[in-house]
Design a protein around this motif. Sequence first.
Motif, PDB file in Angstrom:
ATOM      1  N   LYS A  21     -37.438  -7.071 -17.264  1.00 11.00           N
ATOM      2  CA  LYS A  21     -37.240  -7.566 -15.899  1.00 11.00           C
ATOM      3  C   LYS A  21     -36.391  -6.599 -15.081  1.00 11.00           C
ATOM      4  CE  LYS A  21     -37.484 -12.531 -16.961  1.00 11.00           C
ATOM      5  NZ  LYS A  21     -36.710 -13.796 -17.001  1.00 11.00           N
ATOM      6  N   THR A  22     -35.328  -6.106 -15.704  1.00 10.20           N
ATOM      7  CA  THR A  22     -34.403  -5.218 -14.991  1.00 10.20           C
ATOM      8  C   THR A  22     -35.074  -3.909 -14.596  1.00 10.20           C
ATOM      9  OG1 THR A  22     -32.538  -6.150 -16.234  1.00 10.20           O
ATOM     10  CG2 THR A  22     -32.180  -4.049 -15.130  1.00 10.20           C
ATOM     11  N   ILE A  23     -35.728  -3.256 -15.539  1.00 10.79           N
ATOM     12  CA  ILE A  23     -36.388  -1.984 -15.253  1.00 10.79           C
ATOM     13  C   ILE A  23     -37.503  -2.168 -14.228  1.00 10.79           C
ATOM     14  CG2 ILE A  23     -37.717  -0.087 -16.242  1.00 10.79           C
ATOM     15  CD1 ILE A  23     -34.767  -0.116 -17.017  1.00 10.79           C
ATOM     16  N   SER A  24     -38.265  -3.252 -14.353  1.00 11.69           N
ATOM     17  CA  SER A  24     -39.356  -3.520 -13.408  1.00 11.69           C
ATOM     18  C   SER A  24     -38.819  -3.693 -11.997  1.00 11.69           C
ATOM     19  CB  SER A  24     -40.135  -4.768 -13.832  1.00 11.69           C
ATOM     20  OG  SER A  24     -40.728  -4.599 -15.095  1.00 11.69           O
ATOM     21  N   TYR A  25     -37.708  -4.416 -11.867  1.00 12.70           N
ATOM     22  CA  TYR A  25     -37.100  -4.610 -10.547  1.00 12.70           C
ATOM     23  C   TYR A  25     -36.648  -3.285  -9.951  1.00 12.70           C
ATOM     24  CZ  TYR A  25     -33.573  -5.664  -7.049  1.00 12.70           C
ATOM     25  OH  TYR A  25     -32.841  -5.676  -5.895  1.00 12.70           O
ATOM     26  N   TYR A  26     -35.980  -2.459 -10.759  1.00  9.97           N
ATOM     27  CA  TYR A  26     -35.472  -1.188 -10.262  1.00  9.97           C
ATOM     28  C   TYR A  26     -36.605  -0.281  -9.764  1.00  9.97           C
ATOM     29  CZ  TYR A  26     -30.952  -2.354 -12.331  1.00  9.97           C
ATOM     30  OH  TYR A  26     -29.754  -2.954 -12.650  1.00  9.97           O
ATOM     31  N   LEU A  27     -37.668  -0.175 -10.542  1.00 12.42           N
ATOM     32  CA  LEU A  27     -38.799   0.656 -10.146  1.00 12.42           C
ATOM     33  C   LEU A  27     -39.451   0.118  -8.875  1.00 12.42           C
ATOM     34  CD1 LEU A  27     -40.460   1.364 -13.617  1.00 12.42           C
ATOM     35  CD2 LEU A  27     -39.127   2.955 -12.222  1.00 12.42           C
ATOM     36  N   PHE A  28     -39.585  -1.185  -8.794  1.00 15.08           N
ATOM     37  CA  PHE A  28     -40.233  -1.830  -7.651  1.00 15.08           C
ATOM     38  C   PHE A  28     -39.465  -1.583  -6.360  1.00 15.08           C
ATOM     39  CE2 PHE A  28     -40.612  -5.845  -5.112  1.00 15.08           C
ATOM     40  CZ  PHE A  28     -41.922  -5.649  -4.677  1.00 15.08           C
ATOM     41  N   THR A  29     -38.154  -1.854  -6.372  1.00 19.78           N
ATOM     42  CA  THR A  29     -37.376  -1.718  -5.140  1.00 19.78           C
ATOM     43  C   THR A  29     -37.180  -0.257  -4.736  1.00 19.78           C
ATOM     44  OG1 THR A  29     -35.301  -1.843  -6.412  1.00 19.78           O
ATOM     45  CG2 THR A  29     -36.169  -3.892  -5.486  1.00 19.78           C
ATOM     46  N   SER A  30     -37.026   0.635  -5.712  1.00 17.57           N
ATOM     47  CA  SER A  30     -36.882   2.058  -5.377  1.00 17.57           C
ATOM     48  C   SER A  30     -38.159   2.595  -4.747  1.00 17.57           C
ATOM     49  CB  SER A  30     -36.532   2.869  -6.627  1.00 17.57           C
ATOM     50  OG  SER A  30     -35.256   2.528  -7.120  1.00 17.57           O
ATOM     51  N   PHE A  31     -39.294   2.179  -5.268  1.00 16.05           N
ATOM     52  CA  PHE A  31     -40.575   2.615  -4.708  1.00 16.05           C
ATOM     53  C   PHE A  31     -40.738   2.107  -3.277  1.00 16.05           C
ATOM     54  CE2 PHE A  31     -45.150   1.907  -3.960  1.00 16.05           C
ATOM     55  CZ  PHE A  31     -45.598   3.221  -4.084  1.00 16.05           C
ATOM     56  N   ILE A  32     -40.389   0.845  -3.042  1.00 17.86           N
ATOM     57  CA  ILE A  32     -40.469   0.295  -1.686  1.00 17.86           C
ATOM     58  C   ILE A  32     -39.561   1.076  -0.739  1.00 17.86           C
ATOM     59  CG2 ILE A  32     -39.873  -1.696  -0.258  1.00 17.86           C
ATOM     60  CD1 ILE A  32     -40.832  -3.499  -2.459  1.00 17.86           C
ATOM     61  N   ALA A  33     -38.346   1.399  -1.206  1.00 18.66           N
ATOM     62  CA  ALA A  33     -37.393   2.131  -0.365  1.00 18.66           C
ATOM     63  C   ALA A  33     -37.947   3.497   0.032  1.00 18.66           C
ATOM     64  CB  ALA A  33     -36.064   2.289  -1.101  1.00 18.66           C
ATOM     65  N   VAL A  34     -38.527   4.212  -0.921  1.00 17.30           N
ATOM     66  CA  VAL A  34     -39.080   5.531  -0.627  1.00 17.30           C
ATOM     67  C   VAL A  34     -40.248   5.422   0.355  1.00 17.30           C
ATOM     68  CG1 VAL A  34     -40.259   7.526  -1.606  1.00 17.30           C
ATOM     69  CG2 VAL A  34     -38.337   6.516  -2.817  1.00 17.30           C
ATOM     70  N   ILE A  35     -41.092   4.432   0.191  1.00 18.78           N
ATOM     71  CA  ILE A  35     -42.229   4.249   1.101  1.00 18.78           C
ATOM     72  C   ILE A  35     -41.740   3.930   2.509  1.00 18.78           C
ATOM     73  CG2 ILE A  35     -44.228   2.804   1.615  1.00 18.78           C
ATOM     74  CD1 ILE A  35     -44.612   4.835  -0.659  1.00 18.78           C
TER      75      ILE A  35
ATOM     76  N   VAL B 273     -25.742  -0.355  -3.847  1.00 19.39           N
ATOM     77  CA  VAL B 273     -24.958  -1.416  -4.476  1.00 19.39           C
ATOM     78  C   VAL B 273     -25.567  -2.788  -4.181  1.00 19.39           C
ATOM     79  CG1 VAL B 273     -22.715  -2.599  -4.407  1.00 19.39           C
ATOM     80  CG2 VAL B 273     -22.814  -0.100  -4.534  1.00 19.39           C
ATOM     81  N   PHE B 274     -26.010  -2.987  -2.945  1.00 28.30           N
ATOM     82  CA  PHE B 274     -26.581  -4.286  -2.595  1.00 28.30           C
ATOM     83  C   PHE B 274     -27.877  -4.551  -3.361  1.00 28.30           C
ATOM     84  CE2 PHE B 274     -28.782  -7.333   0.265  1.00 28.30           C
ATOM     85  CZ  PHE B 274     -27.828  -8.338   0.230  1.00 28.30           C
ATOM     86  N   SER B 275     -28.688  -3.516  -3.536  1.00 26.04           N
ATOM     87  CA  SER B 275     -29.922  -3.678  -4.302  1.00 26.04           C
ATOM     88  C   SER B 275     -29.620  -4.058  -5.748  1.00 26.04           C
ATOM     89  CB  SER B 275     -30.745  -2.388  -4.261  1.00 26.04           C
ATOM     90  OG  SER B 275     -31.909  -2.509  -5.049  1.00 26.04           O
ATOM     91  N   ASP B 276     -28.596  -3.436  -6.334  1.00 25.19           N
ATOM     92  CA  ASP B 276     -28.181  -3.804  -7.694  1.00 25.19           C
ATOM     93  C   ASP B 276     -27.812  -5.281  -7.760  1.00 25.19           C
ATOM     94  OD1 ASP B 276     -28.505  -1.174  -8.390  1.00 25.19           O
ATOM     95  OD2 ASP B 276     -26.369  -0.695  -8.416  1.00 25.19           O
ATOM     96  N   SER B 277     -27.050  -5.729  -6.771  1.00 29.23           N
ATOM     97  CA  SER B 277     -26.580  -7.114  -6.784  1.00 29.23           C
ATOM     98  C   SER B 277     -27.727  -8.096  -6.579  1.00 29.23           C
ATOM     99  CB  SER B 277     -25.509  -7.313  -5.698  1.00 29.23           C
ATOM    100  OG  SER B 277     -26.084  -7.273  -4.397  1.00 29.23           O
TER     101      SER B 277
END
Length: 420
Positions: free
Chosen positions: A80-94, A395-399
């Motif tokens: 769950k954690t890794i999937s969330y990180y990849l998902f939000t980072s990809f959205i941010a870059v796009i 930091v907010f994305s982590d939280s």
Amino acid sequence: MRLALHWQILIALLLAVVMGTWSGEEGTILGVHWLAVYTFIGTLFLNALKMIVVPLVVSAIITGVSGIGSNGGFGRLGLKTISYYLFTSFIAVIIGLTMVNIIQPGVSDQPPPQLESQEHISEVIEGRSAGDAVDVFLRMIPTNVVEAAAEGQMLGLIFFSLLFGFFMTQIKGAAQETLQNFWQGVFDVMMLMTGLIMKFAPIGVFGLVASSVAKNGFAQFDNLALFFVTVVSALLIHFAVVMPMILRFIGGVKNPWLHYQAMLPALLTAFSTSSSSSTLPVTMNSLEHRAGVSNRVTSFVLPLGATINMDGTALYECVAAIFIAQLFGVPLDLSTQVLIVFIALTTSIGVAGIPSASLVAISIILVAVGLPAEAIGLLMVVDRLLDMMRTTVNVFSDSVGAAVIAKSEGEKHVLVSKIF
């Protein structure tokens, strides 16, 4: 009545702006420059935070992973954690890619900046890009974990701690109990030390911000103004639109605004320190005591996120690289922009949680697409303030990830009301 910590920090920020502007670099008190006073206070606070980061991260991950592994939940929570990180980072870059192509801050009628190594730069250093990107992953497995701790190589420490915590669950009897008690004791002590240091957070924040204002003032951004607006707009979209949507529709949080309130001390600390690693103790404290997330989740999700989940950094790297390409009149086709997205994602994973560390990652991207690495110097004019903003987004994305994962794990007290 004593003011809440986030109000103390906010007042310190405002006072720092006033004092930094008033004193400038030359102002003195009793023969001592105000700037030296600000720097001393800020450095003392940062040193205190950095002092506790390594033992806090190691003990938090080991106790968190061992606790999860013993209950059979390591695989599920880790996925769950890794999937969330990849998902939000990809959205941010796009988001960054879209905004920089729409606004095109680097497109200008003016001639491109003249740099010493501008000509044939790609032929000289093109071969370094692949090795530099691979080095991010090589650092994940340290040859000497003690040296990694001394040098603050958090990615390697986190990998070691994950393995140590997991294999603690594979041994039985008194040895496992002894190790579990030891690391839990270390973690409990580090949290007490964190509480003490955070009592002085407003003073430390004052020193950091006042020093920055005294040295840099509010210089105009000149030709970089549009770049500044582009990055801020993209970060704001991710921070104020994407994150609450994730909380609402994926996490099931009825009122995402509660999370912003709960995380205010951590966000202000991240903004003032520009360091997700230094802010980690505050983030953990805010999530557990203000947002209602369990230690079981925070001790696993947050230390991992402080190193590999850099939404704001990945976004900034992408925008910066394309901005420089626009500035030099270098056309970037779709395949090149896809390459930039990929490198921004991979390099953001290994970026240290310290101020301006992403500038190193940006150089990898520039080299990979044949742009002069020296162009990074152009970004320094506005980088400090943008660094503060992208660290806040990190930091907010982590939280948010911790809150969403806690909800998915069935925790009932996460952001159910204003509990702080």
